[in-house]
Design a protein around this motif. Structure first.
Motif, PDB file in Angstrom:
ATOM      1  N   GLN A  95      -0.263  -7.749  -4.812  1.00 57.16           N
ATOM      2  CA  GLN A  95      -1.224  -6.636  -4.787  1.00 57.16           C
ATOM      3  C   GLN A  95      -0.498  -5.311  -4.636  1.00 57.16           C
ATOM      4  O   GLN A  95       0.356  -5.153  -3.754  1.00 57.16           O
ATOM      5  CB  GLN A  95      -2.208  -6.816  -3.630  1.00 57.16           C
ATOM      6  CG  GLN A  95      -3.213  -5.682  -3.478  1.00 57.16           C
ATOM      7  CD  GLN A  95      -4.242  -5.646  -4.589  1.00 57.16           C
ATOM      8  OE1 GLN A  95      -4.814  -6.669  -4.955  1.00 57.16           O
ATOM      9  NE2 GLN A  95      -4.484  -4.463  -5.139  1.00 57.16           N
ATOM     10  N   LEU A 148       0.850  -1.190   0.000  1.00 61.54           N
ATOM     11  CA  LEU A 148       0.000   0.000   0.000  1.00 61.54           C
ATOM     12  C   LEU A 148       0.884   1.238   0.000  1.00 61.54           C
ATOM     13  O   LEU A 148       1.820   1.332   0.802  1.00 61.54           O
ATOM     14  CB  LEU A 148      -0.888  -0.013   1.240  1.00 61.54           C
ATOM     15  CG  LEU A 148      -1.740   1.229   1.506  1.00 61.54           C
ATOM     16  CD1 LEU A 148      -2.761   1.422   0.401  1.00 61.54           C
ATOM     17  CD2 LEU A 148      -2.430   1.107   2.861  1.00 61.54           C
ATOM     18  N   THR A 170      -3.709   0.824  -9.114  1.00 63.05           N
ATOM     19  CA  THR A 170      -4.101  -0.230  -8.178  1.00 63.05           C
ATOM     20  C   THR A 170      -4.533  -1.470  -8.941  1.00 63.05           C
ATOM     21  O   THR A 170      -5.396  -1.417  -9.819  1.00 63.05           O
ATOM     22  CB  THR A 170      -5.252   0.249  -7.276  1.00 63.05           C
ATOM     23  OG1 THR A 170      -4.781   1.331  -6.454  1.00 63.05           O
ATOM     24  CG2 THR A 170      -5.765  -0.871  -6.395  1.00 63.05           C
ATOM     25  N   THR A 216      -1.683  -1.375  -4.079  1.00 60.41           N
ATOM     26  CA  THR A 216      -2.807  -0.491  -3.798  1.00 60.41           C
ATOM     27  C   THR A 216      -2.282   0.927  -3.615  1.00 60.41           C
ATOM     28  O   THR A 216      -1.393   1.157  -2.784  1.00 60.41           O
ATOM     29  CB  THR A 216      -3.561  -0.927  -2.535  1.00 60.41           C
ATOM     30  OG1 THR A 216      -4.012  -2.283  -2.704  1.00 60.41           O
ATOM     31  CG2 THR A 216      -4.764  -0.033  -2.285  1.00 60.41           C
TER      32      THR A 216
END
Length: 119
Positions: A114, A11, A90, A116
């Motif tokens: 992932q 993130l 994202t 983000t």
């Protein structure tokens, strides 16, 4: 058996940076293309960047000037440096490699990592 293991996702705030890595292991004779793809929720997987065994690169228009793909052939590893990240970046990022083992050439994918980007 060939494996692609990705790392480096996470993130980050808009404008920030992340660096993804993808290490290829197994009975490798040769790796030709090494690419990064991404898939956002509800969207198709799209090509982000390509690097050939000779080091030639190509990028999706949406990431040109912000992302840099590189590879270390001594480590069988491909990297994706992502700068000036935007919320629209994202997605789950996947690495891909075309690998020759013995006399066969096959396409292999990582498990995905992932990324983000918060606004």
């Amino acid at each position: 058996q060939v494996q692609l293991v990705e790392s480096g996702g996470g993130l980050v705030q808009a404008g920030g940076s992340l660096k993804l890595s993808c290490a290829v292991s197994g009975s490798i004779v040769k790796i030709t293309a090494m690419d990064w793809y991404r898939q956002a929720p509800g969207k198709q997987r799209e090509l982000v960047a390509v690097i050939t065994s000779g080091g030639s690169t190509n990028y999706a228009d949406s990431v040109k000037g912000r992302f840099t793909i590189s590879r270390d052939n001594t480590k069988n590893t491909v990297y994706l440096q992502m700068n000036s990240l935007k919320p629209e970046d994202t997605a789950v990022y996947y690495c891909y490699a075309r690998v020759t083992t013995g006399i066969m050439t096959n396409d292999y994918w990582g498990q995905g990592t992932q990324v983000t980007v918060s606004s």
